[in-house]
Design a protein around this motif. Structure first.
Motif, PDB file in Angstrom:
ATOM      1  N   MET A   2       0.836  -1.181   0.000  1.00 18.71           N
ATOM      2  CA  MET A   2       0.000   0.000   0.000  1.00 18.71           C
ATOM      3  C   MET A   2       0.884   1.248   0.000  1.00 18.71           C
ATOM      4  N   ASN A   3       0.454   2.287  -0.742  1.00 16.48           N
ATOM      5  CA  ASN A   3       1.192   3.547  -0.678  1.00 16.48           C
ATOM      6  C   ASN A   3       0.523   4.492   0.330  1.00 16.48           C
ATOM      7  N   CYS A   4       1.107   5.648   0.541  1.00 16.50           N
ATOM      8  CA  CYS A   4       0.608   6.600   1.543  1.00 16.50           C
ATOM      9  C   CYS A   4      -0.846   7.000   1.311  1.00 16.50           C
ATOM     10  N   ASN A   5      -1.162   7.345   0.079  1.00 22.07           N
ATOM     11  CA  ASN A   5      -2.530   7.783  -0.215  1.00 22.07           C
ATOM     12  C   ASN A   5      -3.543   6.692   0.084  1.00 22.07           C
ATOM     13  N   GLU A   6      -3.267   5.484  -0.362  1.00 27.54           N
ATOM     14  CA  GLU A   6      -4.178   4.365  -0.102  1.00 27.54           C
ATOM     15  C   GLU A   6      -4.321   4.139   1.394  1.00 27.54           C
ATOM     16  N   PHE A   7      -3.205   4.224   2.092  1.00 27.76           N
ATOM     17  CA  PHE A   7      -3.185   4.038   3.542  1.00 27.76           C
ATOM     18  C   PHE A   7      -4.119   5.042   4.219  1.00 27.76           C
ATOM     19  N   MET A   8      -4.004   6.306   3.850  1.00 22.52           N
ATOM     20  CA  MET A   8      -4.794   7.347   4.493  1.00 22.52           C
ATOM     21  C   MET A   8      -6.263   7.302   4.069  1.00 22.52           C
ATOM     22  N   LYS A   9      -6.536   6.923   2.842  1.00 18.82           N
ATOM     23  CA  LYS A   9      -7.911   6.900   2.349  1.00 18.82           C
ATOM     24  C   LYS A   9      -8.727   5.732   2.889  1.00 18.82           C
ATOM     25  N   LYS A  10      -8.066   4.632   3.204  1.00 23.67           N
ATOM     26  CA  LYS A  10      -8.765   3.420   3.638  1.00 23.67           C
ATOM     27  C   LYS A  10      -9.608   3.674   4.894  1.00 23.67           C
ATOM     28  N   LYS A  94       5.065  10.655  13.956  1.00 22.15           N
ATOM     29  CA  LYS A  94       4.074   9.697  14.457  1.00 22.15           C
ATOM     30  C   LYS A  94       2.821  10.429  14.958  1.00 22.15           C
ATOM     31  N   ALA A  95       3.013  11.493  15.727  1.00 18.54           N
ATOM     32  CA  ALA A  95       1.888  12.271  16.258  1.00 18.54           C
ATOM     33  C   ALA A  95       1.079  12.908  15.128  1.00 18.54           C
ATOM     34  N   VAL A  96       1.779  13.434  14.142  1.00 15.43           N
ATOM     35  CA  VAL A  96       1.101  14.050  12.992  1.00 15.43           C
ATOM     36  C   VAL A  96       0.309  12.994  12.214  1.00 15.43           C
ATOM     37  N   LEU A  97       0.906  11.837  12.008  1.00 19.78           N
ATOM     38  CA  LEU A  97       0.225  10.765  11.272  1.00 19.78           C
ATOM     39  C   LEU A  97      -1.019  10.271  12.001  1.00 19.78           C
ATOM     40  N   GLU A  98      -0.952  10.189  13.314  1.00 17.79           N
ATOM     41  CA  GLU A  98      -2.141   9.782  14.075  1.00 17.79           C
ATOM     42  C   GLU A  98      -3.273  10.779  13.867  1.00 17.79           C
ATOM     43  N   LYS A  99      -2.928  12.063  13.920  1.00 17.79           N
ATOM     44  CA  LYS A  99      -3.956  13.092  13.726  1.00 17.79           C
ATOM     45  C   LYS A  99      -4.508  13.075  12.298  1.00 17.79           C
ATOM     46  N   ARG A 100      -3.637  12.869  11.335  1.00 15.47           N
ATOM     47  CA  ARG A 100      -4.050  12.919   9.933  1.00 15.47           C
ATOM     48  C   ARG A 100      -4.764  11.630   9.498  1.00 15.47           C
ATOM     49  N   CYS A 101      -4.186  10.480   9.802  1.00 16.52           N
ATOM     50  CA  CYS A 101      -4.705   9.204   9.285  1.00 16.52           C
ATOM     51  C   CYS A 101      -5.838   8.625  10.116  1.00 16.52           C
ATOM     52  N   LEU A 102      -5.759   8.763  11.420  1.00 19.81           N
ATOM     53  CA  LEU A 102      -6.758   8.128  12.278  1.00 19.81           C
ATOM     54  C   LEU A 102      -7.863   9.079  12.727  1.00 19.81           C
ATOM     55  N   LEU A 103      -7.524  10.348  12.848  1.00 17.39           N
ATOM     56  CA  LEU A 103      -8.518  11.325  13.293  1.00 17.39           C
ATOM     57  C   LEU A 103      -9.043  12.195  12.148  1.00 17.39           C
ATOM     58  N   HIS A 104      -8.446  12.056  10.974  1.00 16.31           N
ATOM     59  CA  HIS A 104      -8.876  12.761   9.750  1.00 16.31           C
ATOM     60  C   HIS A 104      -8.863  14.281   9.896  1.00 16.31           C
ATOM     61  N   LYS A 105      -7.871  14.774  10.604  1.00 17.86           N
ATOM     62  CA  LYS A 105      -7.779  16.222  10.796  1.00 17.86           C
ATOM     63  C   LYS A 105      -7.080  16.858   9.607  1.00 17.86           C
ATOM     64  N   LYS A 106      -7.466  18.082   9.331  1.00 17.11           N
ATOM     65  CA  LYS A 106      -6.849  18.838   8.235  1.00 17.11           C
ATOM     66  C   LYS A 106      -5.499  19.354   8.696  1.00 17.11           C
ATOM     67  N   TRP A 107      -4.651  19.649   7.709  1.00 11.92           N
ATOM     68  CA  TRP A 107      -3.284  20.076   8.007  1.00 11.92           C
ATOM     69  C   TRP A 107      -3.252  21.332   8.872  1.00 11.92           C
ATOM     70  N   ASP A 108      -4.146  22.283   8.628  1.00  9.48           N
ATOM     71  CA  ASP A 108      -4.129  23.512   9.437  1.00  9.48           C
ATOM     72  C   ASP A 108      -4.535  23.234  10.883  1.00  9.48           C
ATOM     73  N   THR A 109      -5.452  22.314  11.082  1.00  9.04           N
ATOM     74  CA  THR A 109      -5.856  21.930  12.437  1.00  9.04           C
ATOM     75  C   THR A 109      -4.707  21.218  13.144  1.00  9.04           C
ATOM     76  N   ILE A 110      -4.020  20.362  12.410  1.00 12.14           N
ATOM     77  CA  ILE A 110      -2.859  19.663  12.977  1.00 12.14           C
ATOM     78  C   ILE A 110      -1.789  20.674  13.391  1.00 12.14           C
ATOM     79  N   ALA A 111      -1.550  21.661  12.545  1.00  6.47           N
ATOM     80  CA  ALA A 111      -0.551  22.694  12.874  1.00  6.47           C
ATOM     81  C   ALA A 111      -0.915  23.384  14.187  1.00  6.47           C
ATOM     82  N   TYR A 112      -2.166  23.766  14.323  1.00  8.21           N
ATOM     83  CA  TYR A 112      -2.624  24.430  15.543  1.00  8.21           C
ATOM     84  C   TYR A 112      -2.417  23.516  16.756  1.00  8.21           C
TER      85      TYR A 112
END
Length: 139
Positions: A2-10, A94-112
């Motif tokens: 699996m690539n990154c996009n597939e991983f995050m979209k699943k 790792k922390a960013v990936l958890e927020k992005r992949c598992l919590l589906h947060k947007k990049w600006d929310t993650i930055a905050y």
């Protein structure tokens, strides 16, 4: 592999499918309440079997069972994704990936939430995704 996009979209797709089914179930439940109130308030004929109420309840139970199965799939997928993310060496990534992949947060929310600027997140986004890609290639 699996690539990154597939991983995050699943995970995102499974979550949205469950949300949609829950919304349908909620709508059916509201309609069932309205229908039951209407049916209970009306005189019934001697040949009325109550079949329509049974059919409605069966349909709702079937949908609830489908949601439960999807939820189990989501839990399995989330556990697999968590294991992959835990394999990332960099703790910040790792922390960013958890927020992005598992919590589906947007990049600006993650930055905050990570207490950094949006520019920093966008600069480090490639690094974060490359860290994930490294782990995915090993699997």
């Amino acid at each position: 592999m699996m690539n990154c996009n597939e991983f995050m979209k699943k995970h995102f797709a499974l979550t949205k499918q469950i949300d949609n089914k829950l919304e349908r179930l909620q709508r059916l439940s509201a309609l069932a309440k309205k229908t039951t109130t209407t049916i209970n308030g009306c005189p019934t004929s001697s040949n009325h079997s109550g079949k329509s109420r049974e059919d409605l309840m069966v349909a709702m139970l079937d949908l609830a069972d489908e949601i439960a199965k999807d939820y189990l799939d989501l839990c399995k997928t989330e556990a697999e994704m968590s294991a992959v993310i835990k394999s990332v060496e960099d703790d910040w990534a790792k922390a960013v990936l958890e927020k992005r992949c598992l919590l589906h947060k947007k990049w600006d929310t993650i930055a905050y939430e990570m207490e950094c600027s949006i520019e920093t997140i966008f600069k480090k986004r490639e690094f974060v995704l490359s860290e994930l890609e490294k782990v995915l290639k090993l699997q």
